[in-house]
Design an enzyme around this catalytic site. Sequence first.
Site, mmCIF file in Angstrom:
data_model
loop_
_atom_site.group_PDB
_atom_site.id
_atom_site.type_symbol
_atom_site.label_atom_id
_atom_site.label_comp_id
_atom_site.label_asym_id
_atom_site.label_seq_id
_atom_site.Cartn_x
_atom_site.Cartn_y
_atom_site.Cartn_z
ATOM 1 N N LEU A 209 29.265 38.321 39.807
ATOM 2 C CA LEU A 209 28.758 37.795 41.081
ATOM 3 C C LEU A 209 29.443 36.460 41.339
ATOM 4 O O LEU A 209 29.425 35.580 40.467
ATOM 5 C CB LEU A 209 27.236 37.581 41.021
ATOM 6 C CG LEU A 209 26.357 38.825 40.862
ATOM 7 C CD1 LEU A 209 24.922 38.419 40.593
ATOM 8 C CD2 LEU A 209 26.428 39.680 42.109
ATOM 9 N N HIS A 210 30.050 36.307 42.520
ATOM 10 C CA HIS A 210 30.699 35.033 42.805
ATOM 11 C C HIS A 210 30.581 34.604 44.262
ATOM 12 O O HIS A 210 30.823 33.455 44.591
ATOM 13 C CB HIS A 210 32.186 35.087 42.428
ATOM 14 C CG HIS A 210 33.020 35.893 43.385
ATOM 15 N ND1 HIS A 210 33.048 37.269 43.375
ATOM 16 C CD2 HIS A 210 33.848 35.503 44.389
ATOM 17 C CE1 HIS A 210 33.862 37.686 44.334
ATOM 18 N NE2 HIS A 210 34.364 36.648 44.959
ATOM 19 N N ARG A 211 30.204 35.521 45.163
ATOM 20 C CA ARG A 211 30.175 35.155 46.588
ATOM 21 C C ARG A 211 29.014 34.201 46.863
ATOM 22 O O ARG A 211 27.906 34.381 46.348
ATOM 23 C CB ARG A 211 30.066 36.405 47.457
ATOM 24 C CG ARG A 211 31.293 37.298 47.330
ATOM 25 C CD ARG A 211 31.418 38.342 48.401
ATOM 26 N NE ARG A 211 32.621 39.126 48.171
ATOM 27 C CZ ARG A 211 33.839 38.789 48.593
ATOM 28 N NH1 ARG A 211 33.996 37.687 49.297
ATOM 29 N NH2 ARG A 211 34.887 39.536 48.326
ATOM 30 N N PRO A 212 29.266 33.177 47.696
ATOM 31 C CA PRO A 212 28.226 32.172 47.971
ATOM 32 C C PRO A 212 26.895 32.775 48.411
ATOM 33 O O PRO A 212 25.833 32.290 48.008
ATOM 34 C CB PRO A 212 28.854 31.328 49.086
ATOM 35 C CG PRO A 212 30.332 31.426 48.837
ATOM 36 C CD PRO A 212 30.551 32.828 48.338
ATOM 37 N N ASP A 283 30.210 41.891 43.396
ATOM 38 C CA ASP A 283 30.422 41.599 44.811
ATOM 39 C C ASP A 283 31.909 41.329 45.079
ATOM 40 O O ASP A 283 32.275 40.748 46.085
ATOM 41 C CB ASP A 283 29.548 40.430 45.290
ATOM 42 C CG ASP A 283 29.760 39.145 44.511
ATOM 43 O OD1 ASP A 283 30.712 39.070 43.712
ATOM 44 O OD2 ASP A 283 28.977 38.194 44.701
#
Length: 364
Positions: A209-212, A283
């Site tokens: 998971l990395h999306r803001p 994501d």
Amino acid sequence: MYKLTIVAGARPNFMKIAPIIHAIQDAKANGKSIDFRLVHTGQHYDKNMSGSFFEQLQIPEPHVNLECSGGTQAEQTAAIMINFEKDLMTNPTDLVLVVGDVTSTMACALVAQKLHTKVAHVEAGIRSNDWTMPEEINRLVTDSITNYFFTTSELANKNLKESGVSENQIFYVGNTMIDTLLKQRPNFISPAIWKTLDLKPKAYIVMTLHRPANVDEESQLKAMIDEIINHTQDLPLVFPVHPRTAKILERLEISHPRLHTVAPLSYLEFNYLVENAKAVITDSGGITEEASVMNVPCMTLRDNTERPETILLGTNELVGTDPKKLKEYLNKLFSGRWKSGKDIPLWDGKTADRIVETLLHINC
């Protein structure tokens, strides 16, 4: 001599340009008059980008690193443009080749065109239609000033034609990321966590998971991880996590005996985990491509995707960003009802050869 300047700004870009460099080297060895210069903008600082990283990909280290990391979107775009302009004026070229959708892609395309240098965009035409994503803006701007469009799918071709791009500028070649995956697959290596947790094939789940929208909104991140933990039976959850996200997890006091956070892994280690996983929850767009080719079930925690072929033909499903929707997909996984992937046209490991053949033909 046909001279190319190849631009990369972040680690995934190097996975995309590595096979192109190999194809250029092969063409040159076979007497073709073609050469390249590799520019790393330094957009993303990555401590794993050591000499061994380039050795693993079997490519030379960049001729220059412009060291444009940090800052706001505008500051970074400006820094890349200023530094790349100086570099391109000192080292003129026949063509600037950019890949993907990072800020460097857009910024260097702009610089090249203003210096009257033609631009080729690898992975052109993909669209999420989500203008809140910086990557989508980068794609739109880059494709509006590109001369040669190398595409991964028929849908990308359609997107470009509908935006007014002439058909003779579009070259449907496939996916260079898959060239790298197929070449490196025999070289995958197990990370330390494999032995530490005594992991077994198809008996754990990989998370990224990395999306803001997923990690910066703390209540969203906690709800998502709680749902994953609650509906993955007794399987270990392996979560390579960025240090910034790790701090958020710590602040939220998110922990569970089956949730194992690890530092970001190398390309060969991470894909070893993906290949042997029961499923991937992510994501990321690129991981959906790799998981589909390796026929690993993939759940994408986004409301849109710029890679619909991974859903139509691959093993990917678009779950969305509502944590409550995860249960349905995890139940499908554990009941053995997950779809198998089909071959995606031209994702065959020969994309870079087609790109270089096309470039040589264009230059004739």
